[in-house]
Design an enzyme around this catalytic site. Sequence first.
Site, PDB file in Angstrom:
ATOM      1  N   GLU A   1       0.776  79.062   0.920  1.00 49.12           N
ATOM      2  CA  GLU A   1       0.702  78.208   2.094  1.00 49.12           C
ATOM      3  C   GLU A   1      -0.176  78.922   3.116  1.00 49.12           C
ATOM      4  O   GLU A   1       0.043  80.100   3.402  1.00 49.12           O
ATOM      5  CB  GLU A   1       2.099  77.974   2.671  1.00 49.12           C
ATOM      6  CG  GLU A   1       2.129  77.163   3.966  1.00 49.12           C
ATOM      7  CD  GLU A   1       3.516  77.047   4.561  1.00 49.12           C
ATOM      8  OE1 GLU A   1       3.692  76.264   5.513  1.00 49.12           O
ATOM      9  OE2 GLU A   1       4.437  77.751   4.085  1.00 49.12           O
TER      10      GLU A   1
ATOM     11  N   GLU B   1       5.373  72.197  14.854  1.00 48.71           N
ATOM     12  CA  GLU B   1       6.672  72.712  14.457  1.00 48.71           C
ATOM     13  C   GLU B   1       7.470  73.111  15.700  1.00 48.71           C
ATOM     14  O   GLU B   1       7.189  74.152  16.299  1.00 48.71           O
ATOM     15  CB  GLU B   1       6.524  73.950  13.564  1.00 48.71           C
ATOM     16  CG  GLU B   1       5.922  73.693  12.203  1.00 48.71           C
ATOM     17  CD  GLU B   1       5.852  74.961  11.370  1.00 48.71           C
ATOM     18  OE1 GLU B   1       6.117  74.898  10.168  1.00 48.71           O
ATOM     19  OE2 GLU B   1       5.543  76.034  11.940  1.00 48.71           O
TER      20      GLU B   1
END
Length: 230
Positions: free
Chosen positions: A134, A217
Amino acid sequence: ATLTGQWDTLQTNAGRYTYQQNLWGAHSPGASGFQSSTLPDRILTSNTKSPKPATSVSWTTTYSWTGGPYQVKSYANAARNLHKLPLTQIKAIPSFWTWHYAAASANLVADVSYDLWLSPSASGSGADASSSFEIMVWLSTRGGAGPAGTRVGGMTYNGVKWGLWKGNVGTWVVYSFVAEREITRWSGDMLAFVNYLVKKQGLPRNHYLVQAQAGTEPFVGSATLVTEAY
């Protein structure tokens, strides 16, 4: 269209993007709150100086979260629907993103970031056991929000200094580039970050890019984040 459910999604811009609520951490221990995401009913056209004008999407995300201060609650994002290719066949990943906080609480802990997912196979989907790496690119961090792992280096790209962190999440390795300052208008080639990892961290070039996202986030606090164009 307004999305409120934990896993609500919406295909937008003639199927080029999937917008996702993605409240994946909403039920973590002690967590409480809400989030909604709204997309306009029209397609925007970029006014960037790209060789070919590209259609873009816009959206607004509003949330308020308490509890679990070290746990991400969600990742409201626009995911580009991709033809999955190995890195060896990708020449560029151009992107632009203009956004701002229309409101933000004093206790806000959150980041605004890109999220690229790699897999050894084109059948991978990102954020699951099929993922190998990621790669996050943080344009903003507020309230002390920090990436997983430890700092392992850094680079300068597009006139910005980026710190690099490496950690493990689930079954994959996560690399996070964090900008030294908040960037609310970004235009650049995301492949520059991938190439740095290939040269400096041994990232395998035969792995496939299976998902590319941009979103926010939140950990705790309240905010309304507006993307004017992405």
